[in-house]
Design a protein around this motif. Sequence first.
Motif, PDB file in Angstrom:
ATOM      1  N   GLY A 223       0.929  -1.224  -0.103  1.00  0.00           N
ATOM      2  CA  GLY A 223      -0.122  -0.330  -0.141  1.00  0.00           C
ATOM      3  C   GLY A 223       0.557   1.581   0.088  1.00  0.00           C
ATOM      4  O   GLY A 223       2.307   0.957   0.444  1.00  0.00           O
ATOM      5  N   GLY A 224       0.237   2.234  -0.298  1.00  0.00           N
ATOM      6  CA  GLY A 224       1.091   3.292  -0.593  1.00  0.00           C
ATOM      7  C   GLY A 224       0.446   4.728   0.443  1.00  0.00           C
ATOM      8  O   GLY A 224      -0.838   4.682   0.757  1.00  0.00           O
ATOM      9  N   ALA A 260       7.210  -0.184  -1.945  1.00  0.00           N
ATOM     10  CA  ALA A 260       7.226  -1.124  -1.324  1.00  0.00           C
ATOM     11  C   ALA A 260       7.511  -0.390   0.295  1.00  0.00           C
ATOM     12  O   ALA A 260       8.617   0.141   0.929  1.00  0.00           O
ATOM     13  N   HIS A 261       6.504   0.293   1.342  1.00  0.00           N
ATOM     14  CA  HIS A 261       6.877   0.574   2.584  1.00  0.00           C
ATOM     15  C   HIS A 261       6.727  -0.715   3.858  1.00  0.00           C
ATOM     16  O   HIS A 261       7.896  -0.942   3.956  1.00  0.00           O
ATOM     17  N   GLY A 262       5.287  -1.382   3.352  1.00  0.00           N
ATOM     18  CA  GLY A 262       5.449  -2.573   4.908  1.00  0.00           C
ATOM     19  C   GLY A 262       6.299  -4.152   4.471  1.00  0.00           C
ATOM     20  O   GLY A 262       6.994  -3.879   3.076  1.00  0.00           O
ATOM     21  N   ALA A 263       7.410  -3.903   5.781  1.00  0.00           N
ATOM     22  CA  ALA A 263       8.649  -5.484   5.752  1.00  0.00           C
ATOM     23  C   ALA A 263       7.838  -6.409   5.129  1.00  0.00           C
ATOM     24  O   ALA A 263       8.426  -7.051   3.871  1.00  0.00           O
ATOM     25  N   ASP A 264       6.851  -7.211   5.077  1.00  0.00           N
ATOM     26  CA  ASP A 264       6.240  -8.413   3.960  1.00  0.00           C
ATOM     27  C   ASP A 264       5.840  -8.139   2.642  1.00  0.00           C
ATOM     28  O   ASP A 264       6.683  -8.564   2.019  1.00  0.00           O
ATOM     29  N   ILE A 277      14.516  -1.542  -4.198  1.00  0.00           N
ATOM     30  CA  ILE A 277      13.121  -0.773  -2.937  1.00  0.00           C
ATOM     31  C   ILE A 277      13.588   0.203  -3.346  1.00  0.00           C
ATOM     32  O   ILE A 277      13.949   1.190  -3.095  1.00  0.00           O
ATOM     33  N   GLU A 278      12.058   1.150  -3.309  1.00  0.00           N
ATOM     34  CA  GLU A 278      11.935   2.964  -3.293  1.00  0.00           C
ATOM     35  C   GLU A 278      10.958   2.737  -1.745  1.00  0.00           C
ATOM     36  O   GLU A 278       9.313   1.702  -1.771  1.00  0.00           O
TER      37      GLU A 278
END
Length: 438
Positions: A223-224, A260-264, A277-278
């Motif tokens: 998600g963003g 990508a925000h979340g570690a998963d 990875i952004e």
Amino acid sequence: MKRLSSIVAGIVALAAASFAAKTPALAAQAGPEGPMFVQVGRLLADPASGAVLRDKTLVIEGNQIVEIRDGFVGEGAVVDLRDSFVLPGLIDSHVHLTSQQNPNARLEAVTLSDADDAMVGAGYARKTLRAGFTTVADLGASNEAIFALRNGIARGDVEGPRIIAAGSAVSIHGGHGDVNGYRDDIMHMFTGENICSGPEDCMRAVRLQVRSGADIIKITATGGVLSNTAAGLGQQFSDAELAAIVDSAHRMGRQVTAHAHGADGINSFLRAGGDSIEHGTYLDAEGIRLMQRQGVYLVPTLMAGDFVTRIADGPNNFFTPAQTAKARQAGPLMLGMVTRAHDSGVRIAFGTDSGVSAHGDNAQEFALLVRAGLTPLEAIQTATVNAADHLKISDRAGRIAPGMPADLIAVSGDPLTDVTELERVRFVMKGGEVYRRD
């Protein structure tokens, strides 16, 4: 999402040519009579070494550097930068040239055409170049607008940085990158071919992006913050979808980079063989190990985190409730994430997410990187040799050397002492043409 007819495309090209005619490159270009000589007082030719050379002359023929001579030499086409600090043209690995966040952004998304977006992008491209960024990666815009802008700059019709363009991001139905927060019939109308569900459908979306002209594949693995939906910041593609995307892109000769925000989502994308990875907000120990093992670059976009935090907590917040909640959640975490990544030896490439923050302010990212623990030289390396390596363009960007394109910028002070000097660029050359000379 939107389509340009051939007639509108012709109008875009004509308008771009008109724009370029009103903003010509400045004088002192190499002509048929001979080369151009750029006399330099202090020169950081190869940021990888960190060595500052003194009293040099760059000899430029056409769009290339052909020689670096000792002392101040040359006659005819001479550029005097003897009182300046010169370094390679900068690279921003994450921009969105055809838009910029503002209180009317949600309305503009459904009222501006692709032709409008291309014209808006031409203006922002000019600002970006004149801020010292001679190469950018645009990681999310309508295919028609950004590919037209990229090609117009390459032809010389438009003033701007060289563009490596992703076009529309490959995203899931209803997730970050799809259309959210409008009437259902409106969302169906504007959902594009880049939106997919299931491994086979996501392979289709990647292949269509390549066919449309994408230089790199951008996906939204999680998600963003700025998608208008309360869907969180965790993984949105399935593991199988991520694997299919990466495999199909690599088979067609394209890198894949993930919002990508979340570690998963970060870790699943890395396990699928993703290339960079952004953002990386919730990067954890496993993600750091995977990035180290695979040599993956982090593009942290600290300006985006700083911007959304200030807007969400400010008196003139124009975000929706869903955007505000995510901005307050993610924005303050990004600086500490970069500190952990840097301390662990993760490779970092410069990227701002400009279009969230204002175009032309890109160099403010350097001070944030230094706040996160990088030295000024390391911060400069992220926007030169590191970004060039990340984008696979080391043979044509990131250094000043014979055989390289003549991309260089100049500032008055020493950015190795005060990195904010890069916010005050006074000279910009791209491909042997001078675009700024204060």
